[in-house]
Design a protein around this motif. Structure first.
Motif, PDB file in Angstrom:
ATOM      1  N   CYS A 343      25.728  32.385  36.890  1.00  0.00           N
ATOM      2  CA  CYS A 343      26.016  33.183  38.076  1.00  0.00           C
ATOM      3  C   CYS A 343      27.007  34.264  37.712  1.00  0.00           C
ATOM      4  CB  CYS A 343      26.583  32.299  39.179  1.00  0.00           C
ATOM      5  SG  CYS A 343      27.104  33.194  40.663  1.00  0.00           S
ATOM      6  N   ASP A 344      26.708  35.510  38.084  1.00  0.00           N
ATOM      7  CA  ASP A 344      27.588  36.622  37.735  1.00  0.00           C
ATOM      8  C   ASP A 344      28.980  36.479  38.335  1.00  0.00           C
ATOM      9  OD1 ASP A 344      25.709  37.822  36.178  1.00  0.00           O
ATOM     10  OD2 ASP A 344      25.692  39.731  37.237  1.00  0.00           O
ATOM     11  N   VAL A 345      29.097  35.861  39.517  1.00  0.00           N
ATOM     12  CA  VAL A 345      30.413  35.789  40.144  1.00  0.00           C
ATOM     13  C   VAL A 345      31.111  34.452  39.908  1.00  0.00           C
ATOM     14  CG1 VAL A 345      29.684  37.418  41.918  1.00  0.00           C
ATOM     15  CG2 VAL A 345      29.604  34.986  42.420  1.00  0.00           C
ATOM     16  N   MET A 372      37.886  41.915  36.151  1.00  0.00           N
ATOM     17  CA  MET A 372      38.451  41.153  35.042  1.00  0.00           C
ATOM     18  C   MET A 372      39.889  40.750  35.340  1.00  0.00           C
ATOM     19  SD  MET A 372      39.072  42.246  31.045  1.00  0.00           S
ATOM     20  CE  MET A 372      37.542  43.172  30.982  1.00  0.00           C
ATOM     21  N   GLY A 373      40.678  41.693  35.802  1.00  0.00           N
ATOM     22  CA  GLY A 373      42.080  41.408  36.081  1.00  0.00           C
ATOM     23  C   GLY A 373      42.276  40.458  37.247  1.00  0.00           C
ATOM     24  N   MET A 374      41.481  40.639  38.303  1.00  0.00           N
ATOM     25  CA  MET A 374      41.627  39.756  39.463  1.00  0.00           C
ATOM     26  C   MET A 374      41.244  38.330  39.113  1.00  0.00           C
ATOM     27  SD  MET A 374      40.465  42.062  42.774  1.00  0.00           S
ATOM     28  CE  MET A 374      38.814  42.438  42.184  1.00  0.00           C
ATOM     29  N   GLU A 375      40.189  38.167  38.326  1.00  0.00           N
ATOM     30  CA  GLU A 375      39.779  36.812  37.941  1.00  0.00           C
ATOM     31  C   GLU A 375      40.811  36.182  37.009  1.00  0.00           C
ATOM     32  OE1 GLU A 375      37.430  33.285  37.600  1.00  0.00           O
ATOM     33  OE2 GLU A 375      37.617  34.866  39.103  1.00  0.00           O
ATOM     34  N   ALA A 376      41.344  36.954  36.061  1.00  0.00           N
ATOM     35  CA  ALA A 376      42.382  36.423  35.173  1.00  0.00           C
ATOM     36  C   ALA A 376      43.605  35.991  35.973  1.00  0.00           C
ATOM     37  CB  ALA A 376      42.762  37.475  34.131  1.00  0.00           C
ATOM     38  N   ALA A 377      44.008  36.817  36.931  1.00  0.00           N
ATOM     39  CA  ALA A 377      45.161  36.479  37.772  1.00  0.00           C
ATOM     40  C   ALA A 377      44.899  35.209  38.581  1.00  0.00           C
ATOM     41  CB  ALA A 377      45.486  37.655  38.695  1.00  0.00           C
ATOM     42  N   ILE A 541      33.855  39.431  35.067  1.00  0.00           N
ATOM     43  CA  ILE A 541      34.461  38.220  35.638  1.00  0.00           C
ATOM     44  C   ILE A 541      34.586  37.134  34.581  1.00  0.00           C
ATOM     45  CG2 ILE A 541      34.108  36.364  37.298  1.00  0.00           C
ATOM     46  CD1 ILE A 541      32.979  38.400  39.226  1.00  0.00           C
ATOM     47  N   ALA A 542      33.557  36.968  33.765  1.00  0.00           N
ATOM     48  CA  ALA A 542      33.616  35.943  32.719  1.00  0.00           C
ATOM     49  C   ALA A 542      34.747  36.221  31.745  1.00  0.00           C
ATOM     50  CB  ALA A 542      32.278  35.869  31.981  1.00  0.00           C
ATOM     51  N   ARG A 543      34.923  37.492  31.381  1.00  0.00           N
ATOM     52  CA  ARG A 543      36.016  37.834  30.462  1.00  0.00           C
ATOM     53  C   ARG A 543      37.373  37.537  31.096  1.00  0.00           C
ATOM     54  NH1 ARG A 543      38.289  37.402  25.932  1.00  0.00           N
ATOM     55  NH2 ARG A 543      39.562  39.153  25.223  1.00  0.00           N
ATOM     56  N   GLY A 544      37.525  37.868  32.370  1.00  0.00           N
ATOM     57  CA  GLY A 544      38.776  37.563  33.056  1.00  0.00           C
ATOM     58  C   GLY A 544      39.030  36.074  33.148  1.00  0.00           C
ATOM     59  N   TYR A 545      37.972  35.311  33.411  1.00  0.00           N
ATOM     60  CA  TYR A 545      38.095  33.859  33.503  1.00  0.00           C
ATOM     61  C   TYR A 545      38.623  33.283  32.194  1.00  0.00           C
ATOM     62  CZ  TYR A 545      36.576  28.974  33.762  1.00  0.00           C
ATOM     63  OH  TYR A 545      36.533  27.607  33.725  1.00  0.00           O
TER      64      TYR A 545
END
Length: 555
Positions: A343-345, A372-377, A541-545
């Motif tokens: 899943c993309d999200v 990317m940043g929001m998911e990492a945060a 998103i995957a990179r941020g995760y």
């Protein structure tokens, strides 16, 4: 709006479901090549066990000609029962019910998927490859295969059985006038369905349901009125009806963002008016408001892609928590010819067995307020860090804010709303219009190395687009207002076929011209760039995760 009705119990046959939210059967490729559940598949279902009922992905009934995808579940042998019992035990321990969906795919397969046998079908109407019309011996054999699979299902601990009579598979091939051209008594495809139901019901005591397409999207196929009559004929043999849509074409129940949401309510009303059986309804349902609207017609709401995007959807609806939305992009969840479900999200889909990352403490700065940043945060905050997020622009969302396609924008910006609520609830401090000055502290730079091309405002020109980049697909909606726009087939390369089909329809409505080759148009602006691998929401998103998950680990 009250969502209480979603959490009322419902009885199907003699099985009581704790709520009216049902997980849709969706192919995953997470089973083994032999057809039994892997630990990954078991945990994929357990992770979504807050629903009242899980219906497994389609599960083939013989190892001769019934399979449709490489790593599909199969209940063709008693040897598989212990592995399926492991699945049902896990779901029951998690506090919910599970039905198995049994299928024979008929003509909707290829020889290499069915052990080099020839696909069979009610009539010699090929789809993917040449097919063989079923003899009465074939019909009796297949019915017996369903019967044996049903016995195995009950012995495995399943709470019920759903027969897959939708989406152009074998039962649907008998029922649909578009593909059933037999000259014997089975020209009336309901006779096959009746015989099948009677035989299955004679050997099991658990509830039996039927999934059927309430529309097949063409003038020759099933209509809501036809489906209502079919259900009326077999009503006494069923415990519930599950309405979906589609046959062989690009349109089906998993509609992309170009199609209305939620889908098929009007069609379902026709069936509802003729039967008192519990009615399940699926079709692009992602918000609580959608689900409540469905329950005005149906008795249970079937959630598909939204449970891929957020497995805790029922819990979050009840507690009014931020829900990670399915944006109906139909990309990673539809690559099942060569991939497991993704899943993309939701970067955790398919990786439910990953251990929880270690807790953290102290302050971490994330630079970049895109996906990317929001998911990492988000991940860092969940781990316990004190997170500060810096964005030089005046809003979060990064490149999502540049989307020009109005249909895409309506869905994709829900993702930004989710992150804003989620980050606020997690205590992440967000600084907009702020250039971060590195002071040597704990910093993660969540800025993409590559991006989609920026919009250029052309006027009065002839534009030829020969590129599959997502941004250019969006910009066509703006360009066509002041320019002549021509597109090639490359524009739709890599898109899910339903998304490609509906995008073409939107382009036609706007006056975009379709050409077979770039050389056929003398254009003022030519855009040629075809990518096998391009920047996307899923990759960001995957990179941020993984940035958030692996922060602090030694490299």
């Amino acid at each position: 709006m009250s969502f209480n009705k979603l959490f009322e119990p419902i009885t199907v046959g003699d099985v009581e479901l704790s709520n009216r939210i049902v997980m849709s059967p969706m192919a995953t490729n997470l089973a083994t090549p032999e057809g039994y559940p892997t630990e990954e598949l078991v945990m994929y279902y357990v992770r979504r066990a807050s629903v009242g009922l899980i219906i497994t992905e389609y599960t083939y009934v013989n190892r001769v000609d019934a399979r449709g995808t490489p790593n599909q579940l199969g209940l063709y042998s008693d040897d598989l029962i212990p592995k399926f019992a492991r699945l049902t035990e896990a779901i029951h321990n998690a506090g919910t019910k599970i039905f198995v969906q049994l299928v024979h795919v008929g003509r909707k397969t290829r020889r290499d998927l069915i052990w080099n046998n020839t696909p069979i079908a009610p009539s010699n109407v090929p789809l993917l490859e040449p097919v063989r019309e079923m003899s009465e011996d074939d019909i009796n054999r297949v019915i017996n295969d369903f019967v044996k699979a049903a016995i195995r299902a009950e012995r495995s601990g399943f709470d019920g059985i759903e027969l897959h009579g939708a989406h152009g598979y074998l039962i649907a091939q008998f029922l649909s006038p578009a593909v059933n051209r037999r000259s014997d008594r089975y020209r009336d495809g309901v006779i096959f369905l009746e015989e099948l139901l009677k035989e299955v019901r004679s050997v099991v005591s658990i509830p039996i349901g039927l999934r059927i397409s309430v529309t097949e999207f063409d003038n020759e196929g099933l209509t809501p009125e036809m489906v209502a009559k079919i259900i009326k004929r077999v009503e006494g043999l069923l415990d519930y009806v599950h309405l979906s849509a589609g046959r062989d074409g690009p349109l089906g129940s998993s509609m992309p963002f170009y199609y209305k949401r939620p889908s098929f309510i009007d069609e379902a009303k026709v069936v509802r008016s003729t039967t008192k059986l519990p009615l399940f309804l699926v079709g692009s349902i992602s918000t609580p408001e959608d689900a409540v609207k469905v329950l005005e017609v149906a008795d249970a709401v079937v959630i598909g892609r939204q449970l891929l995007a957020d497995p805790d959807w029922p819990i979050k609806v009840r507690l009014n928590m931020p829900i990670r939305p399915c944006i109906r992009c139909n990309q990673s969840c539809r690559l099942l010819a060569t991939r497991e479900v993704r899943c993309d999200v939701n970067p955790e889909l398919g990786w439910e067995l990953l251990p929880t990352p270690p807790k953290g403490f102290g302050e971490v700065v994330v630079v970049g307020g895109g996906l990317m940043g929001m998911e990492a945060a988000r991940i860092l905050a969940l781990r316990g860090f004190d997170v500060k997020l810096y964005e030089k622009g005046d809003k979060l969302g990064g490149q999502l804010n540049e989307i020009r396609d109005p249909y895409k924008r309506a869905e994709f910006m829900r993702l930004v709303d989710y992150y804003e609520r989620e980050l606020k609830g997690l205590g992440v401090k967000v600084y907009l219009n702020t250039e971060f000055k590195d002071d040597g502290g704990n910093v993660i730079y969540a800025v993409p190395k590559e991006r989609q091309p920026e919009f250029k405002d052309y006027r009065g020109l002839r534009i030829l687009l020969d590129s599959n980049l997502y941004a250019y697909q969006d910009y066509v909606f703006e360009w066509v207002r002041r320019n002549e726009v021509y597109v090639t087939d490359n524009v739709f390369r890599g898109l899910d076929r339903a998304r490609a089909y509906l995008l073409m329809e939107k382009y036609r409505e706007l006056g975009v011209e379709f050409v077979k080759s770039p050389e056929s148009v003398k254009a003022d602006v030519v855009i040629h760039s075809v990518y096998r691998d391009q920047p996307s929401i899923g990759k960001a998103i995957a990179r941020g995760y993984w940035l958030g998950r692996t922060y602090g680990q030694l490299k």
